[in-house]
Design a protein around this motif. Sequence first.
Motif, PDB file in Angstrom:
ATOM      1  N   ASN A   1      -7.233  -7.389   1.755  1.00 21.72           N
ATOM      2  CA  ASN A   1      -6.990  -6.153   1.041  1.00 21.72           C
ATOM      3  C   ASN A   1      -7.468  -4.985   1.895  1.00 21.72           C
ATOM      4  OD1 ASN A   1      -8.086  -3.925  -1.059  1.00 21.72           O
ATOM      5  ND2 ASN A   1      -6.408  -5.083  -1.994  1.00 21.72           N
TER       6      ASN A   1
ATOM      7  N   THR B   1      -0.621  -1.462   4.856  1.00 20.93           N
ATOM      8  CA  THR B   1       0.252  -2.570   4.467  1.00 20.93           C
ATOM      9  C   THR B   1       0.420  -3.564   5.597  1.00 20.93           C
ATOM     10  OG1 THR B   1       1.522  -1.441   2.752  1.00 20.93           O
ATOM     11  CG2 THR B   1       2.681  -3.128   4.009  1.00 20.93           C
TER      12      THR B   1
ATOM     13  N   GLU C   1      -0.978  -8.582   0.682  1.00 26.00           N
ATOM     14  CA  GLU C   1      -1.815  -9.557   1.381  1.00 26.00           C
ATOM     15  C   GLU C   1      -1.482 -10.992   0.975  1.00 26.00           C
ATOM     16  OE1 GLU C   1      -4.745  -7.442  -1.594  1.00 26.00           O
ATOM     17  OE2 GLU C   1      -3.135  -6.845  -0.225  1.00 26.00           O
TER      18      GLU C   1
ATOM     19  N   TYR D   1     -15.384  -4.753  -7.616  1.00 26.09           N
ATOM     20  CA  TYR D   1     -14.591  -5.242  -6.497  1.00 26.09           C
ATOM     21  C   TYR D   1     -14.859  -4.435  -5.225  1.00 26.09           C
ATOM     22  CZ  TYR D   1     -10.790  -6.511  -3.434  1.00 26.09           C
ATOM     23  OH  TYR D   1     -10.088  -6.931  -2.341  1.00 26.09           O
TER      24      TYR D   1
ATOM     25  N   TRP E   1      -6.088  -1.287  -5.038  1.00 24.32           N
ATOM     26  CA  TRP E   1      -5.694  -0.394  -3.940  1.00 24.32           C
ATOM     27  C   TRP E   1      -6.858   0.545  -3.655  1.00 24.32           C
ATOM     28  CZ3 TRP E   1      -2.639  -1.963  -7.882  1.00 24.32           C
ATOM     29  CH2 TRP E   1      -1.388  -2.527  -7.580  1.00 24.32           C
TER      30      TRP E   1
ATOM     31  N   LEU F   1      -5.132  -6.567  -9.389  1.00 30.58           N
ATOM     32  CA  LEU F   1      -4.753  -6.060  -8.072  1.00 30.58           C
ATOM     33  C   LEU F   1      -5.520  -4.767  -7.791  1.00 30.58           C
ATOM     34  CD1 LEU F   1      -0.857  -6.518  -8.108  1.00 30.58           C
ATOM     35  CD2 LEU F   1      -2.627  -8.173  -7.464  1.00 30.58           C
TER      36      LEU F   1
ATOM     37  N   CYS G   1       0.850  -1.187   0.000  1.00 30.58           N
ATOM     38  CA  CYS G   1       0.000   0.000   0.000  1.00 30.58           C
ATOM     39  C   CYS G   1       0.887   1.239   0.000  1.00 30.58           C
ATOM     40  CB  CYS G   1      -0.920  -0.008   1.213  1.00 30.58           C
ATOM     41  SG  CYS G   1      -1.986  -1.469   1.315  1.00 30.58           S
TER      42      CYS G   1
ATOM     43  N   ILE H   1       0.905  -8.790  -4.400  1.00 29.34           N
ATOM     44  CA  ILE H   1       0.569  -7.694  -3.498  1.00 29.34           C
ATOM     45  C   ILE H   1       0.703  -8.158  -2.055  1.00 29.34           C
ATOM     46  CG2 ILE H   1      -1.901  -8.170  -3.443  1.00 29.34           C
ATOM     47  CD1 ILE H   1      -2.303  -5.051  -3.702  1.00 29.34           C
TER      48      ILE H   1
ATOM     49  N   SER I   1      -2.701  -5.609   6.179  1.00 29.97           N
ATOM     50  CA  SER I   1      -2.859  -6.587   5.099  1.00 29.97           C
ATOM     51  C   SER I   1      -1.876  -7.741   5.256  1.00 29.97           C
ATOM     52  CB  SER I   1      -2.664  -5.908   3.741  1.00 29.97           C
ATOM     53  OG  SER I   1      -3.722  -5.031   3.444  1.00 29.97           O
TER      54      SER I   1
ATOM     55  N   ASP J   1      -7.984 -12.352   1.110  1.00 28.99           N
ATOM     56  CA  ASP J   1      -7.898 -11.889  -0.272  1.00 28.99           C
ATOM     57  C   ASP J   1      -6.596 -12.309  -0.946  1.00 28.99           C
ATOM     58  OD1 ASP J   1     -10.367 -10.268  -0.424  1.00 28.99           O
ATOM     59  OD2 ASP J   1      -9.398  -9.100   1.140  1.00 28.99           O
ATOM     60  N   GLY J   2      -5.558 -12.543  -0.139  1.00 34.11           N
ATOM     61  CA  GLY J   2      -4.255 -12.873  -0.690  1.00 34.11           C
ATOM     62  C   GLY J   2      -4.218 -14.237  -1.355  1.00 34.11           C
TER      63      GLY J   2
END
Length: 519
Positions: free
Chosen positions: A102, A93, A381, A493, A425, A423, A87, A379, A96, A403-404
């Motif tokens: 996320n 961050t 996560e 999303y 943000w 991805l 992030c 990313i 996550s 989410d990861g």
Amino acid sequence: MKKTRFIMHSIVLLSIAWLAVLTSCSSVVDKEKEQPNIILFLVDDMGWQDTSVPFWTERTPLNDKYHTPNMECLAQQGMKFTQAYACAVCSPTRVSLMSGMNAARHRVTNWTLRRGVSQDAKDEVLEFPKWNMNGLQTADSIEYAVDTTPLPQVLKDNGYFTIHAGKAHFGALTTPSANPCNLGFDINIAGHAAGGPATYQGLKNYGHDENAIPLSVWAIPGLEKYHGQDINLTEALTTEAKLALDSALSVDKPFFLYMAHYTIHVPIEADNRFYQKYKSQGLDETEARYASMVEGMDKSLGDLMDYLEQKGIDDNTIILFMSDNGGLSAHARGGELHVHNAPLNSGKGSAYEGGIREPMIVKWPGVVQPKTKCDDYLIIEDFYPSILEMAGIINVTPKQDIDGMSFVPMLLQEGSTAADRDLFWHFPNKWGGHGPGIGTTSTIRSGQWKLIYWYRDQHFELFNIHQDIGETNNLAAEHPQIVKELAKKLGDYLRSVNAQRPSNKQNGQIVPWPDEVQL
């Protein structure tokens, strides 16, 4: 993969392909006594270019400015990721990382400090939502917080000795998670609610008076034994981390060390072990200090790698290297602003690549081929499920939705989670800095395309990252259909995770979703 192995009624039902992948990992993770040790080495505010290791297609002057020989060594021993994302600021961050969620879902979308107090800067146009300003917790009794099963708790419950060293910044002051031990860590070294140090200098007692009383909320706790000594915070944390590892080895458990340095966060203060070298090279005062802090961080990495070798455990220890957001460039730096991460645009706090793309390296002896490189994106996560898979921990049912996606297939060079994956943000807030890409935004990366939606005036920026890594050419007007398609994906999303949005101060209306804007 692991979950399939244990759920299926008969191993005969597994395909040859599945068996091949499982066999490749079995010697590392099948038995508890063979679980690997894991070090997650997270640097604060380290930019993609704050290293002598090139993460681009070519070496740049910034790679020659910094000296990080131990990062070079780690890259030679493992895999370098060129498109690893976090992030734009720190707390999102870290939440996550510890939750696998996320930021749009966990709603810790800006940096945390005081309980119930938003750190959003003032804005003339936008009113910001009541985000989860109290951070990550392990109970649903804390207001404005996200209730989770944190990564270290899962590791601890599955036989790991867990160590936190350095910056925590998980939960606001007076909340349980201000103390990392409430998140599953057996040992906490110097971690608390604040996201930066008062000072890096032991001679200044790391922000305490002569009676070890904190002079501000930024004072670093728990390091009184170093007060009055000429020892940099980075070195003190490394020394204490090694002592904690001694304790871990004495109990005959695999260990998880979360080595989360405060450096290179402000204040930009010289690490005197390396400062004069950079000053002699002609760098201005601020940049000489900054470069010395980078090398001090790298020295910590090297010291830990030496420790593993001396103890004879380097062959069974995974090291993951990552930063929590892009390098600071909007203020407090020497020279021209917003160019300290070039060729990336901008820096910390920005939706542009300079704010979110990070240096990442993974060493996994006997599993990850040395001197390799992965250009697929991932990313922050993704670390949660990846570390659990590395540890051989399966059938975990955390409180939160994950989410990861595990990047282990990339490490094995047997697949990629980047294929057909977007991805996201989400920053419905306002950071304190000013500069390119810094503002209230939501972003999607889909293959080569990146779309940024600006809530303040509902305009879009579209970039082809493969062709324009510096995000200098906004293609939104040239490709309205791509904007429409990505805006729909982004809107879908955000709605699916119940993301928050700012409202317009003038009319009180919530700002439209990106796919509700007329192009």
